[in-house]
Design a protein around this motif. Sequence first.
Motif, PDB file in Angstrom:
ATOM      1  N   GLU A 165       0.165  -1.357   0.270  1.00  0.00           N
ATOM      2  CA  GLU A 165       0.568  -0.160  -0.165  1.00  0.00           C
ATOM      3  C   GLU A 165       0.942   1.253  -0.016  1.00  0.00           C
ATOM      4  OE1 GLU A 165      -2.728   0.376   3.148  1.00  0.00           O
ATOM      5  OE2 GLU A 165      -3.979  -1.650   2.209  1.00  0.00           O
ATOM      6  N   SER A 166       1.947   0.985   0.559  1.00  0.00           N
ATOM      7  CA  SER A 166       2.744   2.730   0.808  1.00  0.00           C
ATOM      8  C   SER A 166       3.202   2.318  -0.591  1.00  0.00           C
ATOM      9  CB  SER A 166       4.198   2.485   1.869  1.00  0.00           C
ATOM     10  OG  SER A 166       4.709   3.183   1.270  1.00  0.00           O
ATOM     11  N   LEU A 167       3.588   1.779  -1.117  1.00  0.00           N
ATOM     12  CA  LEU A 167       4.257   1.857  -2.744  1.00  0.00           C
ATOM     13  C   LEU A 167       3.386   1.884  -3.537  1.00  0.00           C
ATOM     14  CD1 LEU A 167       7.110   1.510  -3.978  1.00  0.00           C
ATOM     15  CD2 LEU A 167       7.010  -0.810  -4.934  1.00  0.00           C
ATOM     16  N   ILE A 168       2.200   1.664  -3.725  1.00  0.00           N
ATOM     17  CA  ILE A 168       0.924   2.392  -4.473  1.00  0.00           C
ATOM     18  C   ILE A 168       0.925   4.003  -4.008  1.00  0.00           C
ATOM     19  CG2 ILE A 168      -1.009   2.543  -5.038  1.00  0.00           C
ATOM     20  CD1 ILE A 168      -0.859  -1.374  -4.420  1.00  0.00           C
ATOM     21  N   ALA A 169       0.790   4.190  -3.153  1.00  0.00           N
ATOM     22  CA  ALA A 169       0.379   5.258  -2.221  1.00  0.00           C
ATOM     23  C   ALA A 169       1.423   6.991  -3.357  1.00  0.00           C
ATOM     24  CB  ALA A 169       0.404   5.327  -0.808  1.00  0.00           C
ATOM     25  N   TYR A 170       2.981   6.072  -2.715  1.00  0.00           N
ATOM     26  CA  TYR A 170       4.205   7.149  -3.502  1.00  0.00           C
ATOM     27  C   TYR A 170       4.040   7.171  -5.069  1.00  0.00           C
ATOM     28  CZ  TYR A 170       6.653   6.995   0.963  1.00  0.00           C
ATOM     29  OH  TYR A 170       7.196   7.388   2.367  1.00  0.00           O
ATOM     30  N   GLU A 171       3.760   5.989  -5.295  1.00  0.00           N
ATOM     31  CA  GLU A 171       4.288   6.583  -7.074  1.00  0.00           C
ATOM     32  C   GLU A 171       2.386   7.190  -7.539  1.00  0.00           C
ATOM     33  OE1 GLU A 171       3.629   1.955  -8.016  1.00  0.00           O
ATOM     34  OE2 GLU A 171       5.933   1.730  -7.811  1.00  0.00           O
ATOM     35  N   ALA A 172       1.885   7.039  -6.766  1.00  0.00           N
ATOM     36  CA  ALA A 172       0.761   7.841  -6.726  1.00  0.00           C
ATOM     37  C   ALA A 172       0.727   9.540  -6.971  1.00  0.00           C
ATOM     38  CB  ALA A 172      -0.970   6.881  -6.530  1.00  0.00           C
ATOM     39  N   ALA A 173       1.025   9.482  -5.871  1.00  0.00           N
ATOM     40  CA  ALA A 173       1.922  10.590  -5.469  1.00  0.00           C
ATOM     41  C   ALA A 173       2.708  11.456  -5.866  1.00  0.00           C
ATOM     42  CB  ALA A 173       1.478  10.796  -3.761  1.00  0.00           C
TER      43      ALA A 173
END
Length: 454
Positions: free
Chosen positions: A330-338
């Motif tokens: 989830e953290s990796l997905i959030a970083y990539e999106a942000a």
Amino acid sequence: MMMQDSPIYIPTDSSHDAMDSHLLQETSTTASEHPDQTHNESTAGDSEEEEEEEKKTKGKAQPMDCALAPSEKLEQAQKMAEKFMKEKEVHKANRELIRCVALTRIIYGDSHWQLAQAFSNLAHGYLSLRGLPAQAIEHAESAKRILLTGSHTAPGTPEDKREILGTLVTVYYTLGVAHLTQNNGKESHLSLQKAEKLMEELQELDGRVIMGLKVSEKDLVIALGSTCLQQNKLGFATGYFEKAVDAVISAEGDTAPELINLYQKVAQSEQLKKNHEKAIGYLLQAHSICVTLHKKLSVEAAQTGLLLGKAYAATGEQQHFEAAEMYFTESLIAYEAAVGAKDSLTLTAIEEFSKWLVQAEKKQQAYRLLKDSLKFIIDIYGDFSEKAAEIYHLMGSICLAGGKMREAYQLFSKCLQIQTAVYGPHNKKPKEMQELLNALERSPAVHEGNRLLK
């Protein structure tokens, strides 16, 4: 009160003889009216950034009305300092604080507690506005010397006593936080403890804190928690941070943004004490606030998610592996999106996730993540960078653990090449890498691979 020792005069040696040109220009009229009271104080090493700002704004600032009395000029400077601080006009606020010191000295002389107060405000400004601990310490020490040894510091009224105590709180708090930023834990703790005792004395005067106090009880408690954490006094650190949490919740509710960092601080203390379940509990609260305030696909939520992944992983328990992987992902997905896949925050998250995947025996997944991120690492940090060397080392270790000796040898050779360029041939890291390569060269698989490549 802590008023003792013999009188001491504030230094005015060559390093402190010249006020900056802007300050001299603004105070010259007043100084000429009071020649016997004028003593210049330096700005304690202003940065090049402020000098550039001075050049840009020189001639643009409205000078003080020369018809005003010194006390009126001081009041005006104090109001302007507060205004600029609220507006985040850092350099303008700093200049007004400097004016306050000069005007206060002209009005009250060198040993009055109000001059100490002006110095303490300037010191606090250097720390909180500019992030310059050395300058903050120098001015705070000047304030302390006046308060503890000056001949005109004895409080004349109960209100004077409150002001002096409040100034001492600011002085010791500023010294404590400044030493904390310089990793001087012992000095930091001693100063903050003095500030804590003075705060208690101040509150006991008549059950209230004076208006305009620069330092709140919450600020002081957080600083004490931080210095205890730095010194590995974990029980005290946890207690201070929990007290700060209670204060924030009482004042602002249980979703206040400030709670995010405080919960992370408490969690850090608990993790160091190996209280993993408690640490996870605090991080879950921080993550919940982040998601509520900033949404799930935000940098803030990504950061707390990454901390949760690491916290679950730190337990080393199989029952927490699923939760660790979920929060890492989830953290990796959030970083990539942000911030995007190429951002350093995203790449750091990939590295942390990959290290855990190796520990969780998911080496191929880790290898794919690292390989995909390598081109971005090189784009950001360069071919010959510490980060690139770390990735090659991780990938080589994964291959070595999987029995892929030739691939491991090639990756470690690339790592050695980068390490030698970054650290030099005599550094410990390239020496250890060379020893590993020497050992691998004895493997038939490596020799066979190298023969085929030729």
